[in-house]
Design a protein around this motif. Structure first.
Motif, PDB file in Angstrom:
ATOM      1  N   THR A 345       0.680  -0.975  -0.040  1.00  0.00           N
ATOM      2  CA  THR A 345       0.040   0.099  -0.022  1.00  0.00           C
ATOM      3  C   THR A 345       0.891   1.352  -0.071  1.00  0.00           C
ATOM      4  O   THR A 345       0.493   2.248  -0.394  1.00  0.00           O
ATOM      5  N   VAL A 346       1.998   1.055   0.371  1.00  0.00           N
ATOM      6  CA  VAL A 346       2.884   2.380   0.592  1.00  0.00           C
ATOM      7  C   VAL A 346       3.215   2.821  -0.941  1.00  0.00           C
ATOM      8  O   VAL A 346       3.449   4.048  -1.194  1.00  0.00           O
ATOM      9  N   GLY A 347       3.411   1.884  -2.007  1.00  0.00           N
ATOM     10  CA  GLY A 347       3.319   2.179  -3.217  1.00  0.00           C
ATOM     11  C   GLY A 347       2.251   3.207  -3.894  1.00  0.00           C
ATOM     12  O   GLY A 347       2.835   4.172  -4.662  1.00  0.00           O
ATOM     13  N   PHE A 348       1.069   3.262  -3.301  1.00  0.00           N
ATOM     14  CA  PHE A 348       0.162   3.884  -3.816  1.00  0.00           C
ATOM     15  C   PHE A 348       0.416   5.493  -3.368  1.00  0.00           C
ATOM     16  O   PHE A 348       0.275   6.486  -3.866  1.00  0.00           O
ATOM     17  N   GLU A 349       1.118   5.460  -2.040  1.00  0.00           N
ATOM     18  CA  GLU A 349       1.343   6.913  -1.456  1.00  0.00           C
ATOM     19  C   GLU A 349       2.448   7.543  -2.242  1.00  0.00           C
ATOM     20  O   GLU A 349       2.592   8.628  -2.551  1.00  0.00           O
ATOM     21  N   VAL A 350       3.395   6.588  -2.704  1.00  0.00           N
ATOM     22  CA  VAL A 350       4.450   6.919  -3.552  1.00  0.00           C
ATOM     23  C   VAL A 350       3.723   7.494  -4.874  1.00  0.00           C
ATOM     24  O   VAL A 350       4.209   8.605  -5.232  1.00  0.00           O
ATOM     25  N   LEU A 351       2.841   6.965  -5.551  1.00  0.00           N
ATOM     26  CA  LEU A 351       2.365   7.320  -6.811  1.00  0.00           C
ATOM     27  C   LEU A 351       1.681   8.928  -6.492  1.00  0.00           C
ATOM     28  O   LEU A 351       1.903   9.713  -7.442  1.00  0.00           O
TER      29      LEU A 351
END
Length: 358
Positions: A345-351
């Motif tokens: 889910t941290v990947g969505f925050e990066v996006l």
């Protein structure tokens, strides 16, 4: 994902290693969510790949094994779990483009007669296996009896067990009427692709995807010198967990890879090259089903129903993964972790952090 239980984060913080130099706006933008994640007690390490503005960037945090102070790299290997499903759907798209099958082909055409005769399987198509609308459950009901090691829940589940389950399944939802994420369906799709191509699933992935795309660090088993590149996985209570092994269910989650390879794979989703692989990938991005719960093509989900952003995550006993591709802005975000918490889910925050930069 493979039956992972919810994880409650501990808000304690800790020091961490990173190769993020914080010299650019992009460095600072991604450091927010990534440093917040790795500071959380229990989160061990992560490798991130980003394609942005036509360039590739890599960021690593934490360590490859608890206490070893060794920072991961872009070549560190992780279980990628259900991201494997996008490779499987790409193989299906290749078979469709080659005229070997149709998306509307019934699965009973490819099953042994003793299995195909089960009325509960009538009406299920290859498309419905790939977009999770087949009505088959998330997980087969007879897998637990094959487990001989708690850390390898699917290592002994072979096609004999899968066909035994399919013979006996009685009541499933009407195919095509509702989305329900199903490892059973994609595992079965891999077995069917083996019959269509008359070749083992792992060989198909190697021949049609890994070799043409030069994904040299993407593999089904880690052995020999590659073991030095493998990050040690940890489960929800921080007990070491090995990469999962698969038999019949390998098409649903068996691949291991690195941030470098998965970023290259993500960039393939952006390609307009007139090659069989790129053409097949385009087919996997076509919307095939949408409801209030999900929006999906072939294997790939659409983020928030946006057909311009495809994604898939993965989880095994000690790892989490995410590949997210903004097809319109040409942004790719890859996140790999060696702990079973919330690394995907941290990947969505990066996006989200990257969008304002544009």
């Amino acid at each position: 994902m493979f039956n992972r239980q919810p994880y409650t984060e501990d808000v304690s913080t800790k020091a961490f290693n990173t190769d993020n130099s914080l010299k650019t706006r992009l460095d600072s933008a991604v450091n927010g969510p990534l440093s917040s994640y790795i500071r959380t007690k229990g989160n061990v390490g992560l490798s991130v790949g980003i394609h942005y503005g036509g360039k590739d960037y890599y960021f690593n945090y934490g360590e490859t094994r608890l206490g070893n102070s060794q920072l991961p790299t872009s070549r560190t290997l992780y279980d990628i779990g259900s991201v494997t499903k996008t490779f499987t759907s790409t193989l299906l798209a290749l078979a469709v483009n080659e005229g070997k099958v149709k998306l509307s082909s019934p699965i009973t055409e490819f099953l042994p007669d003793s299995v195909a005769s089960n009325p509960a399987l009538k009406g299920i198509t290859l498309l419905q296996l790939a977009n999770h609308t087949s009505g088959l459950p998330k997980m087969v009901t007879n897998w637990e009896r094959t487990v001989t090691h708690i850390g390898q829940p699917y290592a002994n589940y072979d096609t004999k067990h899968l066909f035994s389950y399919l013979k006996s399944v009685k009541s499933i939802r009407s195919p095509g009427t509702k989305y329900e994420y199903s490892n059973t369906a994609v595992g079965l799709l891999g077995v069917i692709l083996e019959k269509i191509y008359k070749s083992p699933y792992a060989d198909l992935v190697a021949k049609y995807i890994i070799k043409p795309a030069k994904l040299n660090e993407t593999k089904f088993t880690v052995k020999g010198a590659d073991t030095t590149l493998l990050a040690q996985g940890y489960n929800e209570i921080f007990i070491p967990a090995a990469p999962w092994e698969f038999k019949a269910m390998q098409a649903a989650g068996a691949l291991k890879s690195s941030a470098m390879d998965l970023l290259a794979y993500g960039k393939l989703q952006l390609s307009d090259a007139p090659t069989p692989l790129s053409t097949a990938i385009k087919l996997t991005h076509v919307l095939t089903y949408k409801d209030e719960q999900a929006s999906i093509g072939l294997g790939w989900h659409f983020l928030g129903g946006n057909p311009k952003i495809v994604w898939h995550n993965g989880a095994t006993g000690g790892y989490r993964s995410l590949v997210c591709v903004d097809l319109e802005r040409h942004i790719v975000v890859v996140v790999l972790t060696n702990n079973a918490s919330t690394g995907d889910t941290v990947g969505f925050e990066v996006l989200k952090a990257l969008h304002p930069l544009k």
